[in-house]
Scaffold this active site. Structure first.
Site, PDB file in Angstrom:
ATOM      1  CG  HIS A 102      -4.455   4.228   3.363  1.00  0.00           C
ATOM      2  ND1 HIS A 102      -5.039   5.444   3.571  1.00  0.00           N
ATOM      3  CD2 HIS A 102      -4.986   3.742   2.206  1.00  0.00           C
ATOM      4  CE1 HIS A 102      -5.892   5.691   2.591  1.00  0.00           C
ATOM      5  NE2 HIS A 102      -5.877   4.684   1.748  1.00  0.00           N
ATOM      6  CB  THR A 131      -6.406   0.549  -3.547  1.00  0.00           C
ATOM      7  OG1 THR A 131      -5.613   1.203  -2.577  1.00  0.00           O
ATOM      8  CG2 THR A 131      -6.132  -0.940  -3.465  1.00  0.00           C
ATOM      9  CD  GLU A 172      -2.737   1.460   0.182  1.00  0.00           C
ATOM     10  OE1 GLU A 172      -3.301   0.474  -0.358  1.00  0.00           O
ATOM     11  OE2 GLU A 172      -2.908   2.629  -0.215  1.00  0.00           O
ATOM     12  CG  HIS A 195      -1.934   4.683  -4.879  1.00  0.00           C
ATOM     13  ND1 HIS A 195      -1.721   5.305  -3.678  1.00  0.00           N
ATOM     14  CD2 HIS A 195      -2.914   3.762  -4.653  1.00  0.00           C
ATOM     15  CE1 HIS A 195      -2.543   4.823  -2.769  1.00  0.00           C
ATOM     16  NE2 HIS A 195      -3.275   3.861  -3.320  1.00  0.00           N
TER      17      HIS A 195
HETATM   18  C1  GP9 Z   1      -9.121   0.243   1.345  1.00  0.00           C
HETATM   19  C2  GP9 Z   1      -7.743   0.275   0.833  1.00  0.00           C
HETATM   20  C3  GP9 Z   1      -7.297   1.690   0.566  1.00  0.00           C
HETATM   21  O1  GP9 Z   1      -9.742  -0.977   1.413  1.00  0.00           O
HETATM   22  O2  GP9 Z   1      -7.511  -0.598  -0.174  1.00  0.00           O
HETATM   23  O3  GP9 Z   1      -7.624   2.170  -0.654  1.00  0.00           O
HETATM   24  P1  GP9 Z   1      -7.024   3.535  -1.259  1.00  0.00           P
HETATM   25  O4  GP9 Z   1      -7.511   4.649  -0.392  1.00  0.00           O
HETATM   26  O5  GP9 Z   1      -5.535   3.449  -1.230  1.00  0.00           O
HETATM   27  O6  GP9 Z   1      -7.538   3.582  -2.623  1.00  0.00           O
HETATM   28 MN    MN Z   2      -3.980   2.338  -2.023  1.00  0.00          MN
END
Ligand code: GP9
Ligand code: MN
Length: 698
Positions: A425, A308, A259, A486
């Site tokens: 995140h 994501t 992530e 990303h």
């Molecule tokens: C949420 C996670 C985050 O389930 O995958 O998503 P993002 O905010 O990075 O798109």
């Molecule tokens: Mn993400």
């Protein structure tokens, strides 16, 4: 007093206020008792409290425009009943699917899998009568004249004032919602978010509008458009690299989603206040340089607002996301896809599973994955998620990987799996208790400062998981694919990053911004010795053909927009979703053009750069055509058939896998069976940062 209130209630406006009040109470009851909306702070509670009011009042105010009193009362009552039924249908649906009803599902287009019809009775609770009892009481009171049908005329002006009041209230609600969650309307994160912030009526209306728009566009699409797209994909096919084709044939695929991980974190060492250096991702770095890993140093993410979910679209379909919003959210439950899990299942007999410790309906994954052909989706409902081990995006990475094992071990091999980590995140909040300790960066931006510690936590989580894979024997039979989805630090913050990257924040420009869009991509294939770091330019759209070729599946006839990164014919142009691009020669971002190798600015666009820009525009246009027109519903391939989403139910997966194991008996290839019918979860070792620090004498 009693009379006054009674008198007021007996007015027509009073009557609809009574109905609004009843709806409000029922909605709140449902919000707190039936649904799990993930409330994080006081503002969210407040928004939740007010959100059923505006839409109910607006809808019921329509009855005030009707002159004939009986008809007006009946209309108000019917409008009330409709809202109640909508709420209750959602409650029933939620009890079965932990999700809200989409208009698509209501229309029966999306066919509810799992036969809600049959099990509906079992989902009813006796207390549900409370939701409906007033449907009988109100007419009774009216009949008995306890509540009087008012003969008073409502002037249009008064009716209008009520509607307007409702609209004003709605604007206030919307404003607060946007304040609490920017991009709520444009990015459609999840149905829960819309219900949480705007209420059931508004969520359904928005979903209806979106569904209508989607079907409008696709109704105009014709099979001829697919012919054009296929002309493009065939002309752009890049032949597999014969030395690497099939080197991972028959191996399990284990995707590890890093992530918000950017390439600059690879090999990065963060200096603490004493000037001491701390390697942020020691484990990933080791893999990155390993001879069994095929790593890429010029690999870029290509996502847009779907973040994501866009990365998932790109990686598993070799298609782009949408230019606005998330493809998962808007089309994931409607379009036909030919995605990695389906292709590998149909051509190589792979089983499949996605693992993620957040609610299944986030990014509409629970619907989209079915259409990708995922046989199993282990979402938050499969994990022990509590306040201590999670945050707003779900379960933290260490417990996530560890708690995935009891499911993973029951999958039949070879399998195609994806593990979506999430702790790293935004907002990169400091880790707590025994996981705290990795130093913070010292910029003026809190987000940046926290990023390195959560990256380090991700690194240690992945290390533990890979150690388990080794201990359980899965490792040797698998190809591990690591990718960054990303950026973690957004463009607007990058200037504050400059110092940490040994750059000058004053001269930070659009060239640097694009460099920051690099994300890791690593194919780790135990047993291989010719890995190494490749400097080929590529993007997420290129991953699927690359992976399939490693697995020995030729993708020539598949509707993919990307190209095998190992192919000698690979065209090294990388399209960003907004039409910007990078190639080994040119970098183009927000109207500025640069030499990729030197970073020097180019004032006039040379024709070769113009040509790349054209190619990028064509590739994106092809993707838009496929997605908006749902063109893959016209796709024909002898070796493949379209996925039937009703084949998949993401409930009771463990029981299903265990039954399959028992039925296959000797032939079962799951790790659990191979381990003599014993769980392998004891092989998992997990350590906190504190312990790790102590052991390493830090
Ligand atoms: C949420 C996670 C985050 O389930 O995958 O998503 P993002 O905010 O990075 O798109
Ligand atoms: Mn993400």
């Amino acid at each position: 007093m009693k009379n006054k209130l009674g008198g007021w209630l007996n007015g027509r406006i009073g009557f609809i206020f009574l109905l609004v009040l009843l709806l409000w109470m029922k909605a709140l009851f449902a919000y707190f008792v039936e649904f799990d909306l993930g409330l994080d702070n006081a503002l969210q509670y407040f928004i939740l409290l007010i959100n059923p009011l505006a839409s109910s009042l607006l809808i019921l105010s329509f009855s005030l425009y009707i002159r004939r009193e009986k008809l007006a009362y009946i209309t108000a009552f019917v409008l009330y009943a409709i809202q109640l039924i909508l709420l209750f249908a959602n409650i029933m649906y939620y009890r079965e699917f932990t999700d809200f009803l989409t208009v698509n599902t209501m229309l029966g287009v999306g066919k509810v899998s799992g036969g809600l019809g049959e099990s509906a009775l079992q989902l009813l609770h006796l207390s549900d009568l409370l939701y409906f009892i007033d449907l009988f009481i109100l007419p009774f009171l009216l009949w008995k004249k306890k509540l009087q049908v008012s003969t008073q005329r409502i002037r249009a002006r008064k009716a209008f004032a009520v509607s307007l009041g409702a609209l004003l209230l709605f604007s206030g609600n919307l404003f607060l919602a946007e304040t609490s969650r920017t991009g709520l309307l444009t990015r459609n994160f999840s149905r829960s978010y819309l219900v949480k912030y705007l209420g059931m009526n508004v969520y359904t209306a928005l979903d209806g509008i979106q569904t209508y728009n989607t079907y409008q566009v696709r109704a105009e699409a014709s099979p001829n458009e697919l012919v054009e797209v296929q002309g493009y994909t065939r002309a752009h096919f890049a032949e597999p690299n014969s030395e690497l084709f099939g080197i991972a044939k028959g191996k399990n695929v284990i995707y590890i989603h890093l992530e918000s991980t950017q390439q600059f974190v690879i090999d990065y060492k963060l200096k603490d206040e004493n000037g001491e250096e701390h390697e942020v991702m020691p484990f990933i770095n080791q893999l990155y340089h390993d001879k069994s890993t095929f790593s890429f140093e010029n690999f870029f993410h290509q996502v847009s607002a779907g973040k994501t979910s866009d990365a998932e679209t790109l990686l598993e379909n070799s298609l782009f996301g949408l230019s606005q919003g998330s493809l998962f959210s808007q089309m994931g439950d409607k379009n036909t896809f030919y995605a990695a899990p389906a292709i590998l299942n149909q051509t190589q007999g792979y089983s499949s599973a996605a693992f993620h410790g957040n609610a299944g309906n986030f990014w509409n994954r629970n619907e989209t994955y079915k259409r990708f052909g995922y046989q199993n989706f282990f979402d938050a409902s499969y994990y022990d998620v509590n306040e201590d081990n999670s945050f707003q995006y779900g379960l933290h990475d260490k417990p996530f990987f560890q708690q995935s094992v009891p499911y993973l071990e029951h999958l039949q091999q070879p399998f195609y799996t994806k593990f979506i980590a999430v702790s790293n995140h935004y907002p990169y909040a400091p880790l707590k208790n025994d996981e705290a300790g990795f130093p913070m960066a010292a910029t003026e931006d809190k987000t940046i400062n926290g990023y390195f510690a959560t990256e380090n936590y991700l690194d240690r989580s992945v290390e533990e998981f890979v150690n388990y894979l080794k201990a359980s024997g899965l490792y040797e039979n698998s190809i591990l694919v690591f990718y960054g989805d990303h950026y973690g630090i957004s463009e607007s913050r990058n200037q504050s990053m400059a110092g940490l990257l040994g750059k000058d924040s004053q001269s930070w420009n659009n060239y640097d911004q694009i460099q920051m869009q690099k994300v890791p991509l690593m194919f780790h294939i135990p047993g291989q010795e010719n890995g190494g770091i490749r400097s080929t330019y590529g993007g997420q759209v290129d991953v699927l053909p690359t992976l399939l070729h490693l697995l020995g599946v030729n993708s020539q006839e598949y509707p993919f927009l990307g190209q095998d990164l190992f192919s000698a014919q690979h065209n090294q142009m990388v399209a960003f979703r907004n039409g910007d691009f990078i190639s080994p020669e040119y970098t183009y971002h927000r109207g500025s053009l640069y030499h990729t190798q030197t970073g020097g600015i180019i004032s006039e666009m040379p024709s070769e750069a113009e040509a790349v820009k054209e190619q990028v525009a064509t590739q994106l246009a092809m993707s838009n055509k496929i997605n908006n027109g749902d063109l893959l519903r016209f796709y024909n391939n002898e070796g493949l058939h379209p996925v039937d989403p009703t084949d998949f139910v993401y409930k009771n997966s463990l029981e299903r896998l265990e039954t399959e194991e028992r039925n296959l008996a000797e032939k079962s290839t799951s790790v659990y069976s191979r381990n003599g019918g014993q769980t392998t979860k004891d092989l998992y070792e997990s350590k906190s940062y504190k312990t790790y620090e102590l052991e390493n004498g830090q």
